[in-house]
Enzyme design. Structure first.
Site, short mmCIF file in Angstrom:
data_model
loop_
_atom_site.label_atom_id
_atom_site.label_comp_id
_atom_site.label_asym_id
_atom_site.label_seq_id
_atom_site.Cartn_x
_atom_site.Cartn_y
_atom_site.Cartn_z
CE LYS A 1 -3.90 -2.28 2.29
NZ LYS A 1 -4.88 -2.18 3.41
CE1 TYR B 1 -9.33 -3.05 0.15
CE2 TYR B 1 -8.69 -1.00 -0.90
CZ TYR B 1 -8.38 -2.09 -0.11
OH TYR B 1 -7.12 -2.22 0.42
CG ASN C 1 -3.55 -2.64 6.82
OD1 ASN C 1 -3.36 -2.27 5.65
ND2 ASN C 1 -4.59 -3.34 7.18
CG HIS D 1 -5.13 -6.38 -0.63
ND1 HIS D 1 -6.37 -6.46 -0.03
CD2 HIS D 1 -5.16 -7.25 -1.68
CE1 HIS D 1 -7.11 -7.33 -0.71
NE2 HIS D 1 -6.41 -7.83 -1.71
CD GLU E 1 -8.52 -9.25 -3.95
OE1 GLU E 1 -7.36 -9.65 -3.73
OE2 GLU E 1 -9.36 -9.05 -3.05
#
Ligand code: DAT
Ligand code: MG
Length: 141
Positions: A12, A52, A119, A122, A133
């Protein structure tokens, strides 16, 4: 029968910004997974809406998308024996504060006043999510 799987991993924007892409790829490779695709990308609102989709309408959705647009992400397809479950284990719990030491989020994740979405990584959570995805991020694969 084979359990060789592919999974979509994203480093990320916080991970890319902090220079942790290499460390995260190192952990993936050290675990024995192969890199099938690696590309530094700028996400778009359209791409993130697809990625998402399951979280649309949740209170954290808008800040999550905004964060994912805050800088480039490293999009990665990994391959290996049960790598979907295996990468989730490498990544650790969603919230870096409670992610176990030894995991990417537990070792490297920040928890001083930053939102949970920062965080670092993913990882696809099922074979169905992985196929979906990978199709979003790497339609050519
Ligand atoms: P994971 O990334 O561990 O699969 P998820 O799919 O439930 O977690 O959520 C996607 C991302 O959304 C997650 O990485 C961080 C963010 N997020 C999840 N729950 C959150 C919450 N309660 N508050 C803020 N952000 C959250
Ligand atoms: Mg998830």
């Amino acid at each position: 029968m084979t359990d060789v799987q592919r999974s979509l991993v994203l480093v990320k924007p916080d991970g890319v910004r902090r220079g942790l892409s290499g460390e995260i790829l190192r952990r993936i490779e050290a675990k024995g997974y192969a890199l099938a695709a690696v590309e530094l990308r700028d996400a778009t609102p359209e791409l993130l809406a697809e990625h998402y989709a399951e979280h649309e309408g949740k209170p954290f959705y808008a800040p999550l998308v905004e964060f994912m647009l805050s800088g480039p992400v490293l999009a990665v397809v990994i391959e290996g024996q049960r790598c979907i479950e295996g990468f989730r284990s490498l990544a650790g719990a969603t919230d870096p504060t409670v992610a176990a030491p030894g995991t990417i989020r537990g070792d490297l994740g920040r928890d001083w006043g930053l939102a949970v979405q920062q965080n670092l990584v993913h990882g696809s959570d099922s074979e169905e999510s992985a196929a979906r995805e990978i199709g979003i991020w790497f339609p050519q694969l």
